[in-house]
Scaffold this motif. Structure first.
Motif, short mmCIF file in Angstrom:
data_model
loop_
_atom_site.label_atom_id
_atom_site.label_comp_id
_atom_site.label_asym_id
_atom_site.label_seq_id
_atom_site.Cartn_x
_atom_site.Cartn_y
_atom_site.Cartn_z
N GLY A 266 -63.83 30.65 -2.75
CA GLY A 266 -62.56 30.95 -3.45
C GLY A 266 -61.27 30.38 -3.03
N CYS A 267 -60.17 29.65 -3.45
CA CYS A 267 -59.40 28.66 -2.75
C CYS A 267 -58.70 28.40 -3.82
N GLY A 268 -57.04 27.27 -3.64
CA GLY A 268 -56.72 26.84 -3.69
C GLY A 268 -56.97 26.13 -4.92
N PHE A 269 -58.15 25.07 -4.38
CA PHE A 269 -58.42 23.59 -5.02
C PHE A 269 -58.67 25.04 -6.47
N CYS A 270 -59.49 25.61 -6.35
CA CYS A 270 -60.16 25.84 -7.93
C CYS A 270 -60.03 27.54 -8.26
N LYS A 271 -58.13 27.59 -7.85
CA LYS A 271 -57.86 28.92 -8.09
C LYS A 271 -58.56 30.10 -8.31
N TYR A 272 -59.29 30.10 -6.62
CA TYR A 272 -59.98 30.91 -6.08
C TYR A 272 -60.96 31.76 -7.35
N THR A 273 -61.31 30.96 -8.12
CA THR A 273 -62.47 31.49 -9.09
C THR A 273 -63.60 31.59 -8.02
N GLY A 274 -63.58 29.82 -7.26
CA GLY A 274 -65.31 29.37 -6.54
C GLY A 274 -65.34 28.41 -7.90
N TRP A 275 -65.24 28.40 -8.54
CA TRP A 275 -65.88 27.33 -10.44
C TRP A 275 -64.88 26.41 -10.79
N VAL A 276 -65.04 25.01 -10.82
CA VAL A 276 -64.22 24.37 -11.04
C VAL A 276 -64.59 22.91 -12.52
#
Length: 339
Positions: A266-276
């Motif tokens: 989870g991070c800002g890039f994946c909006k803290y979901t862990g998935w893209v």
């Protein structure tokens, strides 16, 4: 006379010539019958007897030196002329800088290469299409609300001629002209009437894949997607399929990949979901097969599609879609080492 000899020698030593005409002018001045050295030879008869031996030797040395000097200047001028003939006068005087492949082209070729290794071949079709290939053959009825999902550019106010909104129209053209098995990949530009912003554009690029044969299953689709994701984003990449809706596939799904920045934590890039999210996919709807003249009871297949800009964003972290079409040299130079 000795002073004249020394003066002529000094003039020859200082002489320069850039062209063959310059060399010829020097030859005429010093070595022709009316030249300066010939004039000294004519004056030699008036030299006193006791000086003739010394001055005669000096004159011969001067004539030899003049001949060698003019021959040397001729060789230099000829070499310069040959080099000038090799110049391309149509080229710009500014230094020519080497370019690089566009980032969308780099990613497009990488996607194609991955699917080519799976046995897929490239299929292409027109960008100006008709309604049947873009919508009706793909299970979009005339009053189907799914048509509102894509705001279409129509040509000459005609409801039947339009700019394709997806490369699925290439799939229908292949299905109506080729018998299964079919295994194609369809890269190309598509158009939608959307406001241009950092996240959307009125034109963009897609790559779609279609596989039709006997006994094609959802497991085949999932394994193909997993292979693609790991080849494109790395061997540790995980995928997940979420139920979705597309008129031309049933069942349909959206595919996410594990975020390679945070490893799925989870991070800002994946909006803290862990998935893209990267693409849509599904099993080809039997209505689509039948519309294209393929027996849905004998054959089945899967289809998938992705935006090349989306994949490029994930690989190179480009946040503004407009950069791909503005041709800013500073932006394009960032990808010099990518190919």
């Amino acid at each position: 006379m000795l002073d004249k000899i020394n003066n002529i020698r000094a003039a020859l030593e200082a002489a320069t010539a850039e062209t063959a005409a310059d060399v010829e002018a020097l030859r005429i001045r010093f070595l022709s019958k009316k030249g300066e050295i010939s004039a000294l030879m004519n004056d030699f008869r008036n030299v006193a007897a006791d000086q003739k031996r010394e001055l005669g030797q000096k004159l011969n040395e001067l004539k030899t030196f003049a001949t060698e000097r003019i021959n040397t200047l001729r060789e230099v001028a000829e070499a310069a002329g040959a080099k000038a003939d090799e110049l391309d006068l149509s080229r710009t005087p500014a230094p020519v800088r080497l370019g690089t492949r566009h980032p969308l082209s780099l990613v497009r070729e990488q996607i194609i290469d991955i699917f080519r290794r799976l046995g897929f071949t490239i299929a292409e079709g027109p960008e100006v299409e008709d309604d049947w290939h873009v919508f009706e053959s793909l299970n979009f009825a005339a009053d189907h609300p799914a048509r509102d999902m894509q705001d279409t550019f129509f040509i000459r106010r005609s409801p039947d001629v339009l700019l394709r909104t997806h490369t699925s129209s290439v799939q229908t053209r292949v299905m109506t002209s080729q018998k299964p098995p079919i295994r194609i990949i369809c890269p190309g530009r598509v158009y939608r009437n959307e406001a241009i912003s950092a996240r959307a554009h009125c034109f963009f690029h897609q790559v779609e894949a279609l596989y039709i044969d006997k006994n094609v299953t959802y497991s085949d689709l999932r394994q193909t997607l997993l292979y693609f994701a790991r080849e494109m984003f790395g061997p540790s990449t995980q995928i997940r399929l979420r139920p979705s809706y597309f008129p031309f596939t049933e069942p349909s799904a959206e595919m996410d990949i594990s975020c390679d920045l945070c490893g799925g934590k989870g991070c800002g890039f994946c909006k803290y979901t862990g998935w893209v999210e990267i693409l849509g996919c599904g099993m080809v709807d039997p209505n689509v097969l039948e519309a294209c003249g393929i027996d849905s009871k004998e054959y089945s297949g899967f289809a998938l599609g992705m935006g090349i800009e989306r994949i490029t964003n994930l690989k190179y972290r480009v946040k503004d879609l407009r950069l791909f079409s503005e041709n800013d040299v500073r932006f394009l130079e960032e990808f010099t080492a990518a190919h």
